[in-house]
Design a protein around this motif. Sequence first.
Motif, PDB file in Angstrom:
ATOM      1  N   ARG A  98      48.858  50.806  27.639  1.00  0.00           N
ATOM      2  CA  ARG A  98      50.057  50.191  27.081  1.00  0.00           C
ATOM      3  C   ARG A  98      51.241  50.641  27.901  1.00  0.00           C
ATOM      4  O   ARG A  98      51.483  51.838  27.981  1.00  0.00           O
ATOM      5  CB  ARG A  98      50.253  50.586  25.609  1.00  0.00           C
ATOM      6  CG  ARG A  98      49.124  50.138  24.711  1.00  0.00           C
ATOM      7  CD  ARG A  98      49.125  48.601  24.561  1.00  0.00           C
ATOM      8  NE  ARG A  98      48.010  48.153  23.737  1.00  0.00           N
ATOM      9  CZ  ARG A  98      46.906  47.600  24.199  1.00  0.00           C
ATOM     10  NH1 ARG A  98      46.731  47.440  25.484  1.00  0.00           N
ATOM     11  NH2 ARG A  98      45.955  47.190  23.392  1.00  0.00           N
ATOM     12  N   PRO A  99      51.977  49.755  28.546  1.00  0.00           N
ATOM     13  CA  PRO A  99      51.729  48.317  28.559  1.00  0.00           C
ATOM     14  C   PRO A  99      50.466  47.990  29.353  1.00  0.00           C
ATOM     15  O   PRO A  99      49.990  48.801  30.142  1.00  0.00           O
ATOM     16  CB  PRO A  99      52.969  47.744  29.245  1.00  0.00           C
ATOM     17  CG  PRO A  99      53.465  48.845  30.113  1.00  0.00           C
ATOM     18  CD  PRO A  99      53.117  50.130  29.395  1.00  0.00           C
ATOM     19  N   LYS A 100      49.954  46.786  29.132  1.00  0.00           N
ATOM     20  CA  LYS A 100      48.721  46.344  29.786  1.00  0.00           C
ATOM     21  C   LYS A 100      48.884  46.410  31.305  1.00  0.00           C
ATOM     22  O   LYS A 100      49.958  46.175  31.827  1.00  0.00           O
ATOM     23  CB  LYS A 100      48.404  44.911  29.361  1.00  0.00           C
ATOM     24  CG  LYS A 100      46.981  44.509  29.694  1.00  0.00           C
ATOM     25  CD  LYS A 100      46.558  43.269  28.975  1.00  0.00           C
ATOM     26  CE  LYS A 100      46.447  43.435  27.499  1.00  0.00           C
ATOM     27  NZ  LYS A 100      45.356  44.266  27.020  1.00  0.00           N
ATOM     28  N   ALA A 101      47.814  46.754  31.978  1.00  0.00           N
ATOM     29  CA  ALA A 101      47.844  46.850  33.445  1.00  0.00           C
ATOM     30  C   ALA A 101      48.354  45.543  34.041  1.00  0.00           C
ATOM     31  O   ALA A 101      47.963  44.453  33.616  1.00  0.00           O
ATOM     32  CB  ALA A 101      46.454  47.164  33.975  1.00  0.00           C
ATOM     33  N   GLN A 102      49.230  45.657  35.027  1.00  0.00           N
ATOM     34  CA  GLN A 102      49.879  44.489  35.624  1.00  0.00           C
ATOM     35  C   GLN A 102      48.878  43.482  36.187  1.00  0.00           C
ATOM     36  O   GLN A 102      49.052  42.281  36.050  1.00  0.00           O
ATOM     37  CB  GLN A 102      50.838  44.942  36.730  1.00  0.00           C
ATOM     38  CG  GLN A 102      51.676  43.836  37.331  1.00  0.00           C
ATOM     39  CD  GLN A 102      52.675  43.255  36.352  1.00  0.00           C
ATOM     40  OE1 GLN A 102      53.173  43.960  35.484  1.00  0.00           O
ATOM     41  NE2 GLN A 102      52.942  41.973  36.453  1.00  0.00           N
ATOM     42  N   TRP A 103      47.797  43.986  36.790  1.00  0.00           N
ATOM     43  CA  TRP A 103      46.839  43.061  37.404  1.00  0.00           C
ATOM     44  C   TRP A 103      46.147  42.189  36.356  1.00  0.00           C
ATOM     45  O   TRP A 103      45.679  41.102  36.666  1.00  0.00           O
ATOM     46  CB  TRP A 103      45.814  43.819  38.255  1.00  0.00           C
ATOM     47  CG  TRP A 103      44.882  44.710  37.496  1.00  0.00           C
ATOM     48  CD1 TRP A 103      45.042  46.041  37.243  1.00  0.00           C
ATOM     49  CD2 TRP A 103      43.637  44.344  36.901  1.00  0.00           C
ATOM     50  NE1 TRP A 103      43.977  46.522  36.516  1.00  0.00           N
ATOM     51  CE2 TRP A 103      43.095  45.502  36.295  1.00  0.00           C
ATOM     52  CE3 TRP A 103      42.913  43.147  36.823  1.00  0.00           C
ATOM     53  CZ2 TRP A 103      41.883  45.503  35.629  1.00  0.00           C
ATOM     54  CZ3 TRP A 103      41.696  43.160  36.153  1.00  0.00           C
ATOM     55  CH2 TRP A 103      41.195  44.321  35.567  1.00  0.00           C
ATOM     56  N   LEU A 104      46.096  42.632  35.110  1.00  0.00           N
ATOM     57  CA  LEU A 104      45.470  41.835  34.045  1.00  0.00           C
ATOM     58  C   LEU A 104      46.385  40.730  33.517  1.00  0.00           C
ATOM     59  O   LEU A 104      45.951  39.911  32.722  1.00  0.00           O
ATOM     60  CB  LEU A 104      45.064  42.740  32.881  1.00  0.00           C
ATOM     61  CG  LEU A 104      43.683  43.379  32.990  1.00  0.00           C
ATOM     62  CD1 LEU A 104      43.514  44.475  31.958  1.00  0.00           C
ATOM     63  CD2 LEU A 104      42.576  42.361  32.882  1.00  0.00           C
ATOM     64  N   THR A 105      47.623  40.719  33.967  1.00  0.00           N
ATOM     65  CA  THR A 105      48.568  39.695  33.505  1.00  0.00           C
ATOM     66  C   THR A 105      48.775  38.598  34.537  1.00  0.00           C
ATOM     67  O   THR A 105      49.568  37.691  34.314  1.00  0.00           O
ATOM     68  CB  THR A 105      49.932  40.327  33.153  1.00  0.00           C
ATOM     69  OG1 THR A 105      50.518  40.888  34.333  1.00  0.00           O
ATOM     70  CG2 THR A 105      49.773  41.404  32.093  1.00  0.00           C
ATOM     71  N   GLU A 106      48.081  38.689  35.671  1.00  0.00           N
ATOM     72  CA  GLU A 106      48.215  37.690  36.735  1.00  0.00           C
ATOM     73  C   GLU A 106      46.831  37.126  37.070  1.00  0.00           C
ATOM     74  O   GLU A 106      45.912  37.882  37.379  1.00  0.00           O
ATOM     75  CB  GLU A 106      48.839  38.306  37.978  1.00  0.00           C
ATOM     76  CG  GLU A 106      50.238  38.864  37.731  1.00  0.00           C
ATOM     77  CD  GLU A 106      50.771  39.621  38.932  1.00  0.00           C
ATOM     78  OE1 GLU A 106      50.269  39.401  40.066  1.00  0.00           O
ATOM     79  OE2 GLU A 106      51.677  40.445  38.740  1.00  0.00           O
ATOM     80  N   VAL A 107      46.729  35.800  37.036  1.00  0.00           N
ATOM     81  CA  VAL A 107      45.435  35.142  37.240  1.00  0.00           C
ATOM     82  C   VAL A 107      44.836  35.495  38.595  1.00  0.00           C
ATOM     83  O   VAL A 107      43.653  35.847  38.695  1.00  0.00           O
ATOM     84  CB  VAL A 107      45.573  33.609  37.078  1.00  0.00           C
ATOM     85  CG1 VAL A 107      44.274  32.901  37.456  1.00  0.00           C
ATOM     86  CG2 VAL A 107      45.977  33.260  35.656  1.00  0.00           C
ATOM     87  N   ARG A 108      45.633  35.421  39.651  1.00  0.00           N
ATOM     88  CA  ARG A 108      45.121  35.685  41.005  1.00  0.00           C
ATOM     89  C   ARG A 108      44.583  37.104  41.125  1.00  0.00           C
ATOM     90  O   ARG A 108      43.485  37.339  41.652  1.00  0.00           O
ATOM     91  CB  ARG A 108      46.239  35.446  42.021  1.00  0.00           C
ATOM     92  CG  ARG A 108      45.812  35.628  43.468  1.00  0.00           C
ATOM     93  CD  ARG A 108      46.991  35.495  44.431  1.00  0.00           C
ATOM     94  NE  ARG A 108      48.084  36.380  44.133  1.00  0.00           N
ATOM     95  CZ  ARG A 108      48.125  37.678  44.448  1.00  0.00           C
ATOM     96  NH1 ARG A 108      47.099  38.238  45.054  1.00  0.00           N
ATOM     97  NH2 ARG A 108      49.171  38.427  44.152  1.00  0.00           N
TER      98      ARG A 108
END
Length: 196
Positions: A98-108
């Motif tokens: 928390r907050p969620k890992a940045q890479w999990l919020t971007e499709v690519r």
Amino acid sequence: MAVGHWITALWEDWRTRYFLGQGLTKESGGGLALFPLNLCCSSAQVMYVTYTVHHVMTLLAYLYSLCSYQLGGVMVQGLLFELPVLWMLRREMGYISRPKAQWLTEVRRTHAHHGATYLTFLLGRGPAECLWIVSMLPTSFGNELLEESLSLQSTVVYHTLAAFFTSLNLRILGLLFCWHEQDVSQARRWDLAEME
């Protein structure tokens, strides 16, 4: 060293058993990802049981190799089996942070993570699967590979381990597909929320 690792892995999974299987539900993969244990257990319980069975089988395999002085090369391949686990752990840690890992919020970036997981799965687990197939071929090379290297007892252990870990690999591959699909869907929702 490997025996110590698997004993430690059993202890670590016991201590973190409630966090295993992040993002999985009983319905993941149309209910097939965790079937049949999902009928009576939570996703964390299913993952804990699966990991425990894996660790115990692996521990027994390394102990057998140490006692028999056989299957040493197969045990080295067993260590290579752990390559995709690095990415699986990255995913679980990213999912609960928390907050969620940045890479999990971007499709690519989510696709890139799962692509790396599949690649290490293939590189770490593919050679052992190929060896098992070659060792069963009715050619002189396939027969000699086992007959010249292993006792009858070790040959039985070898095939038992190969069948067990092949079935486990298929199960884990299905799990990876479920995680990939879930993570990409979630990343798309994040992208849509940011556009609004």
